[in-house]
Structures are given as C-alpha cells and as structure tokens.
Write a protein that holds these residues in place. Sequence first.
Motif, short mmCIF file in Angstrom:
data_model
loop_
_atom_site.label_atom_id
_atom_site.label_comp_id
_atom_site.label_asym_id
_atom_site.label_seq_id
_atom_site.Cartn_x
_atom_site.Cartn_y
_atom_site.Cartn_z
N GLN A 49 -45.52 -143.16 -41.98
CA GLN A 49 -44.90 -144.06 -41.04
C GLN A 49 -43.98 -144.90 -41.81
O GLN A 49 -42.91 -145.71 -41.56
N LEU A 50 -45.15 -145.36 -42.88
CA LEU A 50 -44.24 -146.78 -43.62
C LEU A 50 -42.88 -145.77 -44.44
O LEU A 50 -42.03 -146.88 -45.14
N GLU A 52 -41.55 -144.13 -43.10
CA GLU A 52 -39.79 -144.27 -42.29
C GLU A 52 -39.38 -145.64 -42.31
O GLU A 52 -38.25 -145.98 -41.82
N GLU A 53 -40.07 -146.20 -41.98
CA GLU A 53 -40.16 -148.47 -41.55
C GLU A 53 -39.06 -148.62 -43.00
O GLU A 53 -38.21 -149.70 -42.66
N LEU A 54 -39.81 -148.20 -44.17
CA LEU A 54 -38.60 -148.44 -45.22
C LEU A 54 -37.48 -147.85 -44.97
O LEU A 54 -36.15 -148.72 -46.70
#
Length: 323
Positions: A49-50, A52-54
């Motif tokens: 998830q992190l 993908e966020e970055l």
Amino acid sequence: MLAFIIQRLLQACGLMLTVALIAFTMFQFVGDPIDGMLPESATQLERDQLREELGLNDSVITQYGRFVGNIAQGDFGISYYNKMEVLNLILERLPATLELVFVAVVISLAVGLPAGVWVSLSRNKWLTSLVQTISLIGVSLPSFIAGIVLIIVFSVWLGWLPSHGRGDIVEFGWWSSGLFSKSGWASIILPALSLALFMITMVMRLVRSEMKEVLRTDYIKFAKARGIRQRSINYTHALRNSLLPVITIIGLQIGGLIAFAVVTETVFQWPGMGLLFIQAVNYVDIPVISAYLVFISLIFICINTLVDILYRVIDPRLKTADR
C-alpha cells in the motif's frame, strides 16, 4: 551577445534535464526506501500500500516525468524519512551551507591573495620555497584529514574552539545565521578553515603565476622606463591585471565548495545541506538525494553560465572573435 546568452541558457536547460535523469535513475538502485519507512513488523500488505501511495510501482520513465514536472512547479516531493517537504528541508539547511562557504571564501581571499603577491615579489628564495612546499601539502591534503587534525589540535588539545555544531543562531524569517553570536563565530572557524585550505593554496599559486607572467610583459618594462614607482607598478598595474583569471576561478570554485562541503559538514556535524545529503543516503531517501543533486547542479550551471557571460562582457578579445 543576445544570441550567446540564449545559447548558454538552452545548454543549461539541457544539462539540468540530463542531470535530473542521471540522479533519478541512479538512485533507483541504492535500496528499497520502504525498509526505512516501516518497522520490521509491517505486513506485506502495508508495504504494498505504501509503495503504491508513493508511486514506486510506476516505471522509471513515468516517475522521472512526474519528478521533472513537479520540480518545474517547485515541488521536490516528500522526504521518505523526515516526512517533510524536501524543499523546506533544503531551505532549512541552505543558510548554514552558504554561510560556511562564504566564510571559507573570505578566508581564502584574505590569506591566498597576500601570500601569492608576497611569493611572486619576494627575493628570499628559502622562504618562498618553504611557502610553496606548504602550499603543495595544502593542495594534496584531503579535507576530512585536515578537519580531523584541526579538531584534535584546537578542540581536544587546546580546547579553544568547539568541534561540532553551529552555535547560537539568529533567525531572520526563513533565513538563519550564526554570524551574529559569539558561539556562532567560534563554531564556524574550524569547518570554514578546513573547507578553505585547498582554495587558499590554489589562489596563492594562481596569483603567483599570474603576477610573474604580468611582470615580464612589455608594458611593465615601459612603466619602469618611465620612472613609475615599483610599488605602483606591482600593485596598480601588475596585480590588477592578474586578478581577472583569479576572479574567474573563484567564481567557479564557489560551486565546488558548496558541493564538497559534504565532507566538511560530516566531519564537523555542521547542519547544512551536505549533512542532509549524507543522512538521506543512509536512509535511502530518494526524493532528498535527487533534489540535492539537482540543486547543486543548478548552482554549478548558473555560476558557470554567469562567468561565461561576464567574461564575454569584460574581455574585448572575445567580442572581436565573434565578428
């Protein structure tokens, strides 16, 4: 002149895009920044998830295009480690680095110029040979060794000056300075001297060689034949005509001092951009690393372009060559 300036500006833009691409792609392979942002107990889902966020799942070209587009808008991204905007981090550390470089340049000129003039005019061969030998040591001595020696002598043995930190600072809006406090001056002397050591010897040797060359020219011989005082010849005619290449080299070296302040700031724990860069490398903070390299390259390119333009304005021979 206008065509020359436009040509230099276009070259500068091309260089900046190339540097941004090299810096960005090179540090894609230094490690996974997710490891430094999440604890070891983080699940694979949290890591995904992190990532993908970055935007780390995108291709390198996509990330580079986004990076360049954001830079054009003054957005260098968010630091993976500090969780702050990279631009704010750089602006927070920029005053310390510029202050250190400024004091180093002042020391270099205050020591290098008089020493170079004295060596070129002195007839004491033994002393001039000794000074030139010492200058060779100054040129070849790595800055981190010079910094360690200065710390051992003046901080550990004598206890005169602090070995780390910036001392008390005074804030003027977003700018901060330690030059308005006693502890700030005490803290900056050793790192500035360590950073200036190479430039002192370079300025001294350059002034010496230029002075000797100018003193052999015909117009100096004619000035002597006219009965002009030797002091006036040395300082009004010879020194003035020897300073143009010195000024050029100093202008180009300022960018080098800012870049190579990384070592000095690490040795003395000086809270500048160089120390920020080292910390970013340790934590694989890619936005800070890339932004730092782009920023330093921008300083280099701006100084080089400005020096080229000023040289074209000052030196009439270059204007004649264009015609």
